[in-house]
Every structure is written in C-alpha cells, then in structure tokens.
Design an enzyme around this catalytic site. Sequence first.
Site, PDB file in Angstrom:
ATOM      1  N   PHE A 181       4.131  18.657  -1.672  1.00  0.00           N
ATOM      2  CA  PHE A 181       5.730  18.371  -1.847  1.00  0.00           C
ATOM      3  C   PHE A 181       6.065  17.978  -3.417  1.00  0.00           C
ATOM      4  O   PHE A 181       5.518  17.357  -3.815  1.00  0.00           O
ATOM      5  CB  PHE A 181       6.097  17.407  -0.846  1.00  0.00           C
ATOM      6  CG  PHE A 181       7.646  17.395  -0.455  1.00  0.00           C
ATOM      7  CD1 PHE A 181       8.170  18.196   0.145  1.00  0.00           C
ATOM      8  CD2 PHE A 181       8.212  16.378  -1.170  1.00  0.00           C
ATOM      9  CE1 PHE A 181       9.649  18.291   0.237  1.00  0.00           C
ATOM     10  CE2 PHE A 181       9.809  16.211  -1.015  1.00  0.00           C
ATOM     11  CZ  PHE A 181      10.416  17.170  -0.306  1.00  0.00           C
ATOM     12  N   SER A 183       7.915  15.810  -4.645  1.00  0.00           N
ATOM     13  CA  SER A 183       7.800  14.561  -5.204  1.00  0.00           C
ATOM     14  C   SER A 183       6.571  13.746  -5.136  1.00  0.00           C
ATOM     15  O   SER A 183       6.313  12.810  -5.678  1.00  0.00           O
ATOM     16  CB  SER A 183       8.829  13.804  -4.299  1.00  0.00           C
ATOM     17  OG  SER A 183       8.395  13.698  -2.923  1.00  0.00           O
ATOM     18  N   LYS A 184       5.441  14.551  -4.557  1.00  0.00           N
ATOM     19  CA  LYS A 184       4.138  13.830  -4.552  1.00  0.00           C
ATOM     20  C   LYS A 184       3.541  13.878  -5.951  1.00  0.00           C
ATOM     21  O   LYS A 184       3.898  14.265  -7.177  1.00  0.00           O
ATOM     22  CB  LYS A 184       3.312  14.837  -3.775  1.00  0.00           C
ATOM     23  CG  LYS A 184       3.771  15.034  -2.443  1.00  0.00           C
ATOM     24  CD  LYS A 184       3.765  13.591  -1.542  1.00  0.00           C
ATOM     25  CE  LYS A 184       4.332  13.988  -0.145  1.00  0.00           C
ATOM     26  NZ  LYS A 184       4.796  12.755   0.677  1.00  0.00           N
ATOM     27  N   PRO A 185       2.442  13.100  -6.322  1.00  0.00           N
ATOM     28  CA  PRO A 185       1.825  12.623  -7.552  1.00  0.00           C
ATOM     29  C   PRO A 185       1.401  14.108  -8.046  1.00  0.00           C
ATOM     30  O   PRO A 185       1.622  14.501  -9.257  1.00  0.00           O
ATOM     31  CB  PRO A 185       0.613  11.966  -7.327  1.00  0.00           C
ATOM     32  CG  PRO A 185       1.371  10.922  -6.193  1.00  0.00           C
ATOM     33  CD  PRO A 185       1.993  12.101  -5.234  1.00  0.00           C
ATOM     34  N   LEU A 186       0.620  15.144  -7.495  1.00  0.00           N
ATOM     35  CA  LEU A 186       0.719  16.465  -7.528  1.00  0.00           C
ATOM     36  C   LEU A 186       1.531  17.517  -6.837  1.00  0.00           C
ATOM     37  O   LEU A 186       1.133  17.311  -5.549  1.00  0.00           O
ATOM     38  CB  LEU A 186      -0.788  16.980  -7.631  1.00  0.00           C
ATOM     39  CG  LEU A 186      -0.994  18.403  -7.979  1.00  0.00           C
ATOM     40  CD1 LEU A 186      -0.676  18.562  -9.402  1.00  0.00           C
ATOM     41  CD2 LEU A 186      -2.519  18.528  -7.789  1.00  0.00           C
TER      42      LEU A 186
END
Length: 360
Positions: A181, A183-186
């Site tokens: 998604f 907004s995730k770190p990756l």
Amino acid sequence: MQFIDLRAQYDQIEKDVNDRIHAVLKHGQYINGPEVRELEQRLADFAGTPHCIGAASGTGALLMAMMALGISSGDEVITSPFSFVATAETIALLGAVPVFVDIQADTCNIDPSLIEAAITDRTKAIMAVSLFGQCADFDAINAIARRHGLPVIEDAAQSFGATSKGRKSCNLTTIGCTSFFPSKPLGCYGDGGACFTADEALATRMREIREHGQDRRYHHPRLGINGRLDSLQAAVLLAKLPLFPGEIEKRRTIGARYTQALAHDRITTPVVRPHNTSVYSQYTIRVGDRNALKEALRDQRIPTAVHYPVPLHHQPVFRRPDAHLPVSDEASAHVLSLPMHPYLTHEEIHRVATAVRETV
C-alpha cells in the site's frame, strides 16, 4: 508538513519510475509481465527466502496464505485484536473464527505468554502481527506452534525490512505476508502485496490460488482468487527498491531522534527490543489525553493519525462482549501516530517534538 511525504521520494526516482512504467506500456504485458517475475526474485533475495509470490494487496496475501494452509469454515486462527481489520477480516472470509489474544504493553505486538491458553482442537494457525514496524516475538510464538503442530503466519504489512536477531521480517515463520500500500515503508502507487515462504509446496499452492486456482491454463485443481500483482505496480516497486535500504536507516535514525526528543514522564515512546530493528511504519506514542494532543497539533498544522481507535474485538462485525483484553483497550484509548517518513528534516522533527512536549 506531510504525515507521509510520497512526493519527496518520487522526486528522488522520477526518471526510473517513469522509464519503468513506459516500458510496461510499450510491451503491453499488464498482467504477469516480466516486472512481476523480476520483483519476486529481488524481494525473495532481500528477505532471504526461497519463494516470493506477488499479490494484488496485503489483504489478498493473507487470504492466499490461509487458503494454501487449508483453513476453512469452523477453524480457529489465533491473532491480535490490535491491528487493521484485514487481519481478522481474511480469517472470517474463509468461514474461520478469529480468536483474539491480548498484546504486550510495550511493543503492542501479540503476547506469546497468552497464546497457549487460547489453543483448542479447532485451532489451525497462529497469525501474529508485526505492528508499527517491529517483528513480533517469533522465537516464542514458533516454539508454541511447534509444540502444537501449527503453522505461523506473519502479518508483516507494516514490518517489511525490519529484522529480528538478524533475520528479515517475512523470513521468520511458515508464511510471511506484506503489503505495498502506498503509505507502507515499501509502497507502490496503488494496491499490492506479497507472500514469502521456504516451503515449496506452499509456494506452488499460493501461486495457483492467486490465478483462480489453476495449475495451467483453464485447469483448476483448487479454489482460488484473482490475486495477481499488476506489472505496473511491480515496475514502481522495482524503481523504489534501490532506495529502500537507505530509507530504512533514515527511518531508524528519525525514530531514535523522536524518542530522544520526546523523553518525558507523561509520554510513552515506542520500545524496540534489543534483538529487533524497526522500520517505523508508524511512530506511535501514548499519552493520557490523546484527543487534546491531537487537536493541539492540528491547530499547529501538524498531522497525526490514530492506529487504532477501536480494537477488533469491539468492532461490530467481530464484537466479543465477554472478551477481556485490557492492554488492547488501553492502547486504543491512548495511541497517537506522529509524522513519519524518511524525508523528515531535523527542523520538522524538532517542531513536532517541541509541540508534543509543550502540549503535554
């Protein structure tokens, strides 16, 4: 100030992102294109697992994992009530029952000391969430699972890139599932996810499940879903991967600076266990009057979020009136997530920390 600044990251990789997207547009293989296969290999190498199976979302990855394990109607899956709804939602979609076990007060991850008491003859798996960017205590969880012959799924939607005792998230359990998604770190530029496993038979099942259960064209030995990762999203992730290790280090540095700047007896800052590293998918504090702090920060144009205001055992669809999960209840009433992304400046960190301390 941005809660998560995706534009700052895009500015670093604009040419590579655009080139990779244009390559997909030119070859036209929007489903199962070469980018998907390349990404799966590179993610497997990163996590240290033999198999990575791209998925349409993190939610789909959890669903695929449980379907591959044969979880079905009437089964029970032990999990955390302090998580995003997808954790329990996917269990229920298969007709199984999420059995909620309370969390640790310091990490907000599932408390292994409470798991064994929740195991019954209907328990078919343990799904532990690695919340806020830090892996759950999988040494303890896996030991319990081995004693009872149970598989363990890591819901690593927030922890991809984190480590526990030197091993990467998604390489700690029977199956690891993550989300891409945005907004995730990756993150990609839409929905995406992946499953990871060292078990070749499980990997084969998950690959078939994501393709409507087919092992070859128009031959379906099992039920499946449309769970494929798009080539365009794989292309975006391939462009982002070279930045990812450096961004993880930046997140750790920013997390440490926040923790130092927010030292105060009325502010509970995140605890990272000595054998763990965190990717700080969120930097989440706890305070006595969360709403007052949230409003004060909003007035100063500092964005915040609450992860999560209502634990799953209080959600109408999962309501357990007799559930006694006090640590989850307490966390839900007091947590507040502050701006966190790799491109926060020293000045922004100072501004946020000063505003929090002065308000508290």
